[in-house]
Design a protein around this motif. Sequence first.
Motif, PDB file in Angstrom:
ATOM      1  N   LYS A   1       0.815  -1.165   0.104  1.00  0.00           N
ATOM      2  CA  LYS A   1       0.259   0.057   0.113  1.00  0.00           C
ATOM      3  C   LYS A   1       0.862   1.366   0.019  1.00  0.00           C
ATOM      4  N   GLY A   2       0.480   2.266  -0.803  1.00  0.00           N
ATOM      5  CA  GLY A   2       0.931   3.554  -0.868  1.00  0.00           C
ATOM      6  C   GLY A   2       2.408   3.431  -1.751  1.00  0.00           C
ATOM      7  N   SER A   3       2.966   2.287  -2.494  1.00  0.00           N
ATOM      8  CA  SER A   3       3.915   2.460  -3.266  1.00  0.00           C
ATOM      9  C   SER A   3       3.816   2.870  -4.553  1.00  0.00           C
ATOM     10  N   THR A   4       2.346   3.389  -5.102  1.00  0.00           N
ATOM     11  CA  THR A   4       2.119   4.070  -6.179  1.00  0.00           C
ATOM     12  C   THR A   4       2.693   5.519  -6.123  1.00  0.00           C
ATOM     13  N   LEU A   5       2.604   6.209  -4.767  1.00  0.00           N
ATOM     14  CA  LEU A   5       3.096   7.446  -4.449  1.00  0.00           C
ATOM     15  C   LEU A   5       4.721   7.651  -5.247  1.00  0.00           C
ATOM     16  N   ILE A   6       5.333   6.547  -4.873  1.00  0.00           N
ATOM     17  CA  ILE A   6       6.777   6.587  -5.262  1.00  0.00           C
ATOM     18  C   ILE A   6       6.790   6.750  -6.939  1.00  0.00           C
ATOM     19  N   PHE A   7       6.178   6.170  -7.668  1.00  0.00           N
ATOM     20  CA  PHE A   7       6.074   6.328  -9.141  1.00  0.00           C
ATOM     21  C   PHE A   7       5.282   7.207  -9.548  1.00  0.00           C
ATOM     22  N   ILE A   8       4.352   7.814  -8.729  1.00  0.00           N
ATOM     23  CA  ILE A   8       3.429   9.234  -9.293  1.00  0.00           C
ATOM     24  C   ILE A   8       4.786  10.419  -9.080  1.00  0.00           C
ATOM     25  N   SER A   9       5.377  10.433  -7.789  1.00  0.00           N
ATOM     26  CA  SER A   9       6.451  11.227  -7.847  1.00  0.00           C
ATOM     27  C   SER A   9       7.399  11.313  -8.768  1.00  0.00           C
ATOM     28  N   LEU A  10       7.950   9.891  -9.177  1.00  0.00           N
ATOM     29  CA  LEU A  10       8.799   9.821 -10.142  1.00  0.00           C
ATOM     30  C   LEU A  10       8.464  10.488 -11.631  1.00  0.00           C
ATOM     31  N   PHE A  11       7.349  10.150 -11.799  1.00  0.00           N
ATOM     32  CA  PHE A  11       6.529  10.419 -13.112  1.00  0.00           C
ATOM     33  C   PHE A  11       6.611  12.216 -13.185  1.00  0.00           C
ATOM     34  N   SER A  12       6.301  12.640 -11.936  1.00  0.00           N
ATOM     35  CA  SER A  12       6.138  14.185 -11.843  1.00  0.00           C
ATOM     36  C   SER A  12       7.576  14.584 -11.887  1.00  0.00           C
ATOM     37  N   LEU A  13       8.494  14.329 -11.364  1.00  0.00           N
ATOM     38  CA  LEU A  13       9.726  14.857 -11.331  1.00  0.00           C
ATOM     39  C   LEU A  13      10.422  14.653 -12.872  1.00  0.00           C
ATOM     40  N   ILE A  14      10.366  13.690 -13.520  1.00  0.00           N
ATOM     41  CA  ILE A  14      10.835  13.437 -15.084  1.00  0.00           C
ATOM     42  C   ILE A  14      10.012  14.314 -15.861  1.00  0.00           C
ATOM     43  N   LEU A  15       8.690  14.611 -15.702  1.00  0.00           N
ATOM     44  CA  LEU A  15       7.985  15.335 -16.626  1.00  0.00           C
ATOM     45  C   LEU A  15       8.221  16.872 -16.440  1.00  0.00           C
TER      46      LEU A  15
ATOM     47  N   PRO B   1      18.419  -1.164 -15.799  1.00  0.00           N
ATOM     48  CA  PRO B   1      18.611   0.306 -15.348  1.00  0.00           C
ATOM     49  C   PRO B   1      19.262   1.133 -16.512  1.00  0.00           C
ATOM     50  N   GLY B   2      20.342   0.610 -17.118  1.00  0.00           N
ATOM     51  CA  GLY B   2      20.990   1.037 -18.431  1.00  0.00           C
ATOM     52  C   GLY B   2      19.952   1.595 -19.396  1.00  0.00           C
ATOM     53  N   THR B   3      19.008   0.512 -19.780  1.00  0.00           N
ATOM     54  CA  THR B   3      18.111   0.717 -20.713  1.00  0.00           C
ATOM     55  C   THR B   3      17.170   1.756 -20.447  1.00  0.00           C
ATOM     56  N   LEU B   4      16.772   1.741 -19.064  1.00  0.00           N
ATOM     57  CA  LEU B   4      16.019   2.875 -18.689  1.00  0.00           C
ATOM     58  C   LEU B   4      16.547   4.401 -18.652  1.00  0.00           C
ATOM     59  N   ALA B   5      17.912   4.374 -18.320  1.00  0.00           N
ATOM     60  CA  ALA B   5      18.422   5.724 -18.073  1.00  0.00           C
ATOM     61  C   ALA B   5      18.865   6.097 -19.588  1.00  0.00           C
ATOM     62  N   VAL B   6      19.271   5.297 -20.591  1.00  0.00           N
ATOM     63  CA  VAL B   6      19.649   5.701 -21.905  1.00  0.00           C
ATOM     64  C   VAL B   6      18.417   6.131 -22.899  1.00  0.00           C
ATOM     65  N   ARG B   7      17.136   5.429 -22.665  1.00  0.00           N
ATOM     66  CA  ARG B   7      16.009   5.764 -23.345  1.00  0.00           C
ATOM     67  C   ARG B   7      15.741   7.096 -22.993  1.00  0.00           C
ATOM     68  N   LEU B   8      15.642   7.546 -21.740  1.00  0.00           N
ATOM     69  CA  LEU B   8      15.093   8.957 -21.393  1.00  0.00           C
ATOM     70  C   LEU B   8      16.274   9.958 -21.888  1.00  0.00           C
TER      71      LEU B   8
ATOM     72  N   ALA C   1       5.177  16.402 -26.843  1.00  0.00           N
ATOM     73  CA  ALA C   1       4.576  14.923 -26.585  1.00  0.00           C
ATOM     74  C   ALA C   1       5.643  13.897 -26.315  1.00  0.00           C
ATOM     75  N   VAL C   2       6.837  14.069 -26.562  1.00  0.00           N
ATOM     76  CA  VAL C   2       8.065  13.074 -26.218  1.00  0.00           C
ATOM     77  C   VAL C   2       8.213  13.234 -24.605  1.00  0.00           C
ATOM     78  N   ALA C   3       8.137  14.460 -24.277  1.00  0.00           N
ATOM     79  CA  ALA C   3       8.463  14.797 -22.740  1.00  0.00           C
ATOM     80  C   ALA C   3       7.447  14.096 -21.921  1.00  0.00           C
ATOM     81  N   ILE C   4       6.119  13.957 -22.306  1.00  0.00           N
ATOM     82  CA  ILE C   4       5.002  13.479 -21.446  1.00  0.00           C
ATOM     83  C   ILE C   4       5.322  11.908 -21.583  1.00  0.00           C
ATOM     84  N   ILE C   5       5.391  11.461 -22.768  1.00  0.00           N
ATOM     85  CA  ILE C   5       5.445   9.873 -23.013  1.00  0.00           C
ATOM     86  C   ILE C   5       6.674   9.282 -22.385  1.00  0.00           C
ATOM     87  N   GLN C   6       7.931   9.772 -22.343  1.00  0.00           N
ATOM     88  CA  GLN C   6       9.114   9.276 -21.781  1.00  0.00           C
ATOM     89  C   GLN C   6       8.948   9.123 -20.398  1.00  0.00           C
ATOM     90  N   SER C   7       8.437  10.257 -19.811  1.00  0.00           N
ATOM     91  CA  SER C   7       8.117  10.380 -18.196  1.00  0.00           C
ATOM     92  C   SER C   7       7.214   9.151 -17.740  1.00  0.00           C
TER      93      SER C   7
END
Length: 222
Positions: A66-80, A153-160, A202-208
Amino acid sequence: MMANLFSSFDPSTNFNLSLNWFSALIGLFVIPQMLWLIPSRFSMLWVTVTSSLHKEFKMLIGEKTKGSTLIFISLFSLILFNNFMGLFPYVFTSTSHMTLTLTLALPLWLSFMVFGWINNTIHMFAHLVPQGTPPVLMPFMVCIETISNIIRPGTLAVRLSANMIAGHLLMTLLGNTGSQLSLLMLNFLIITQIALLVLESAVAIIQSYVFAVLSTLYSSEV
């Protein structure tokens, strides 16, 4: 020319100090507090977006944590936010550097792996061999799955970072040719630049979104 072309990706262009990294914190000073205290249209839109993301991430992760979705929503917000800040002129694009993207991806993946191998060892071993694999191919599948797991982790970082760099470089290269074009071609160039700017938004939204969803999927396997 090369110095001007890549200057937007150089973190130490001002006085030989890495002051450009402060672009990741501009939102804390720009966004007024009243935006969060009074229900405005923007805040209502953002609540709708985060609520839909919460439902989707909750469906991917499950009801166990429970509450773990907040981590990924915060991650999405930071990258976006950092992706959109890079679209403004003369603002340093922090997400185009592996320093930031790998800092986000590596600790997440490492924490998932450590937690999974300590608490769900049998389950993690089962993930190395897909269901229905012939016994002859099992050693090869274990090697392939192990390598694909390590490079996550490398593919995540390089893709963005690669997606952020590619669009910005294309816009910079086209913009530098503007002074050498005729009036007709200049109008065509402006229309092309506007279209590229919309594409970059659009790429900024999609990649985050992709970064957050893939992190959620990796955690759901654990």
